[in-house]
Motif scaffolding. Structure first.
Motif, short mmCIF file in Angstrom:
data_model
loop_
_atom_site.label_atom_id
_atom_site.label_comp_id
_atom_site.label_asym_id
_atom_site.label_seq_id
_atom_site.Cartn_x
_atom_site.Cartn_y
_atom_site.Cartn_z
N LEU A 207 0.96 -1.09 -0.17
CA LEU A 207 -0.02 -0.05 0.01
C LEU A 207 0.99 1.28 -0.14
CD1 LEU A 207 -2.84 1.22 0.25
CD2 LEU A 207 -2.77 1.13 2.53
N LEU A 208 0.98 2.08 -1.12
CA LEU A 208 1.59 2.97 -1.18
C LEU A 208 0.86 4.55 -1.22
CD1 LEU A 208 3.95 2.15 -4.23
CD2 LEU A 208 4.21 1.75 -1.83
N ARG A 209 1.45 5.39 -0.56
CA ARG A 209 0.81 6.64 -0.48
C ARG A 209 1.38 7.69 -1.22
NH1 ARG A 209 2.74 6.68 4.85
NH2 ARG A 209 4.63 8.31 5.36
N ASN A 212 2.92 13.90 -0.60
CA ASN A 212 2.27 14.87 0.15
C ASN A 212 0.88 14.54 0.06
OD1 ASN A 212 4.74 16.66 0.06
ND2 ASN A 212 4.58 16.41 -2.02
N GLU A 213 0.09 15.68 1.09
CA GLU A 213 -1.33 15.57 0.85
C GLU A 213 -1.67 16.57 -0.02
OE1 GLU A 213 -2.32 16.80 4.83
OE2 GLU A 213 -2.70 14.61 5.62
N ILE A 214 -2.30 15.85 -0.96
CA ILE A 214 -2.62 16.46 -2.41
C ILE A 214 -4.13 16.60 -2.86
CG2 ILE A 214 -0.44 16.14 -3.41
CD1 ILE A 214 -1.66 13.57 -4.89
N LEU A 215 -5.04 15.87 -1.88
CA LEU A 215 -6.23 15.89 -2.15
C LEU A 215 -6.86 17.26 -1.69
CD1 LEU A 215 -7.55 12.30 -1.49
CD2 LEU A 215 -6.72 13.28 -3.81
N PRO A 216 -7.99 17.72 -2.41
CA PRO A 216 -8.71 19.09 -2.14
C PRO A 216 -9.11 19.00 -0.54
CG PRO A 216 -9.96 17.97 -3.66
CD PRO A 216 -8.77 17.06 -3.42
N GLU A 217 -9.78 17.86 -0.27
CA GLU A 217 -10.29 17.59 1.51
C GLU A 217 -10.11 16.26 1.79
OE1 GLU A 217 -14.66 16.59 -0.40
OE2 GLU A 217 -14.04 18.76 0.40
N ASN A 218 -10.33 16.22 3.13
CA ASN A 218 -10.06 14.72 3.71
C ASN A 218 -10.91 13.72 2.92
OD1 ASN A 218 -8.15 15.81 5.33
ND2 ASN A 218 -9.64 15.38 7.20
N LYS A 219 -10.12 12.53 2.68
CA LYS A 219 -10.97 11.38 2.12
C LYS A 219 -10.94 10.22 3.02
CE LYS A 219 -11.61 8.88 -2.15
NZ LYS A 219 -10.93 8.51 -3.55
N ALA A 220 -12.32 9.67 3.30
CA ALA A 220 -12.28 8.47 4.13
C ALA A 220 -12.10 7.12 3.41
CB ALA A 220 -13.25 8.31 5.00
N GLU A 221 -10.93 6.30 3.70
CA GLU A 221 -10.75 5.10 2.84
C GLU A 221 -10.59 4.11 3.70
OE1 GLU A 221 -9.00 6.11 -1.64
OE2 GLU A 221 -7.57 6.75 -0.12
N GLN A 222 -10.88 2.85 3.24
CA GLN A 222 -10.49 1.66 3.85
C GLN A 222 -9.61 0.86 2.87
OE1 GLN A 222 -13.53 -1.06 5.35
NE2 GLN A 222 -12.21 -1.59 7.23
N PHE A 223 -8.47 0.13 3.16
CA PHE A 223 -8.00 -0.98 2.33
C PHE A 223 -7.71 -2.12 3.11
CE2 PHE A 223 -6.85 3.37 1.05
CZ PHE A 223 -6.51 3.12 -0.25
N GLN A 224 -8.02 -3.31 2.44
CA GLN A 224 -7.80 -4.51 2.94
C GLN A 224 -6.42 -5.17 2.18
OE1 GLN A 224 -9.49 -6.19 5.35
NE2 GLN A 224 -7.94 -7.77 5.62
N VAL A 225 -5.39 -4.94 2.97
CA VAL A 225 -4.15 -5.28 2.72
C VAL A 225 -3.74 -6.81 3.17
CG1 VAL A 225 -1.43 -4.69 2.38
CG2 VAL A 225 -3.56 -3.19 2.82
N LEU A 226 -4.03 -7.89 2.38
CA LEU A 226 -3.97 -9.17 2.54
C LEU A 226 -4.72 -9.55 3.99
CD1 LEU A 226 -0.43 -10.18 1.45
CD2 LEU A 226 -2.58 -10.45 0.26
N PHE A 230 -6.83 -1.23 7.12
CA PHE A 230 -6.37 -0.09 7.34
C PHE A 230 -7.37 0.93 7.26
CE2 PHE A 230 -2.60 -2.65 6.64
CZ PHE A 230 -1.80 -2.39 7.78
N ASN A 231 -7.70 1.96 8.09
CA ASN A 231 -8.67 3.07 7.57
C ASN A 231 -8.01 4.32 7.73
OD1 ASN A 231 -11.59 1.56 7.72
ND2 ASN A 231 -10.34 0.86 9.57
N PHE A 232 -8.19 5.41 7.02
CA PHE A 232 -7.21 6.71 6.82
C PHE A 232 -8.55 7.56 6.42
CE2 PHE A 232 -4.71 3.33 5.06
CZ PHE A 232 -3.87 3.45 5.68
N ASN A 233 -8.31 8.82 6.93
CA ASN A 233 -9.40 9.94 6.49
C ASN A 233 -8.49 11.19 6.62
OD1 ASN A 233 -11.39 11.67 6.33
ND2 ASN A 233 -12.20 11.60 8.45
N ASP A 234 -7.84 11.43 5.60
CA ASP A 234 -6.74 12.43 5.16
C ASP A 234 -6.59 12.82 3.79
OD1 ASP A 234 -5.41 10.42 3.98
OD2 ASP A 234 -3.89 10.23 5.74
N ARG A 235 -5.77 13.79 3.31
CA ARG A 235 -5.65 14.08 2.16
C ARG A 235 -4.74 13.51 1.29
NH1 ARG A 235 -4.05 19.73 2.92
NH2 ARG A 235 -4.17 19.81 0.44
#
Length: 268
Positions: A207-209, A212-226, A230-235
């Motif tokens: 899982l790569l990111r 920099n925080e480049i999205l215009p606003e926070n985005k809630a995402e969930q990833f199943q890495v095997l 993981f849950n995220f809520n950022d840009r």
């Protein structure tokens, strides 16, 4: 008389050439500001879009490179050079580990001790020809490879790694193995089951990111890495890369016990 008319017309002309009123100037100024704001908004939008595309291209390039590099090493694991007269397990479980955010995998193969082919992932000569390359994530969130060669140190492969997970495809048949993966397990599960020498494939996920925080606003995402969620809520922008790589050398080593293979084929 003609002179008077000309003078009168000239005076009337000058009156018509009077300056703009304050209202007209204000309206023109507001319109200019609106146009300037539109151009500025267009520029900022284009710049943000370019930044996002550039970050995404970097993530895609890093992900593909990591999968390719790891794939080559995993496919090589378990190889024994005919001149080396030694067979080693493809996975070095002593130097592998499960982690909450990141796993570690160590791959082993045997090459002729000729100073040319017995090279680890860092380009260092491995004395004895037993090459072991360990892949992990360091404190700088970089996927690194540490070879066991002379003077070897961990070298970064890709940056901005959010998670690195590994599962092992295992042949669970202890009698008459068919060389096929029956189940994917964590390192600890494989070790507890005593199936360290029965690993036939490796499933990796990265899982790569964005840097920099480049999205215009926070985005809630969930990833199943095997096996990890993981849950995220950022840009930050993230992408998941996953691949299953077979280990032909391991399958070959498992099935090369000719006596056992003949017994299984004959039904004894």
């Amino acid at each position: 008389m003609n002179h008077f008319r000309i003078a009168h017309k000239s005076s009337a002309f000058h009156k018509k050439q009077g300056g703009f009123s304050i209202v007209e100037l204000l309206i023109a100024g507001v319109l200019g500001l609106l146009l300037l704001g539109g151009v500025l908004q267009l520029f900022l939008g284009s710049n943000q879009n370019y930044t996002m595309q550039d970050e995404l291209a970097t993530i895609q390039e890093d992900g593909r490179f990591a999968l390719m590099f790891l794939g080559d090493q995993i496919e090589m694991a378990g190889w024994s050079d005919p001149t080396a007269n030694e067979v080693r397990p493809a996975i070095d479980f002593l130097n592998s580990a499960d982690g909450a955010n990141n796993d570690t995998i160590a791959l082993t193969y045997v090459r002729a001790n000729d100073g040319v082919n017995n090279i680890d992932c860092n380009g260092n000569v491995v004395l004895g020809g037993i090459v072991t390359n360990q892949f992990s994530v360091n404190n700088n969130n970089e996927l690194v490879c540490r070879g066991m060669g002379v003077g070897g140190t961990a070298q970064p492969l890709v940056a901005d790694v959010e998670s690195f997970q590994v599962l092992y495809g295992v042949e669970t048949e202890r009698v008459c193995p068919d060389g096929l993966v029956d189940r994917y397990m964590t390192r600890q599960e494989v070790n507890n089951a005593g199936l360290v020498n029965n690993v036939l494939a490796v499933r990796i996920a990265l899982l790569l990111r964005s840097d920099n925080e480049i999205l215009p606003e926070n985005k809630a995402e969930q990833f199943q890495v095997l096996d990890q969620a993981f849950n995220f809520n950022d840009r930050s922008m993230r992408r998941l890369f996953q691949k299953t790589i077979p280990m032909p050398n391991s399958a070959f080593n498992i099935l090369t016990n000719s006596d056992e293979t003949i017994k299984c084929m004959s039904g004894f």
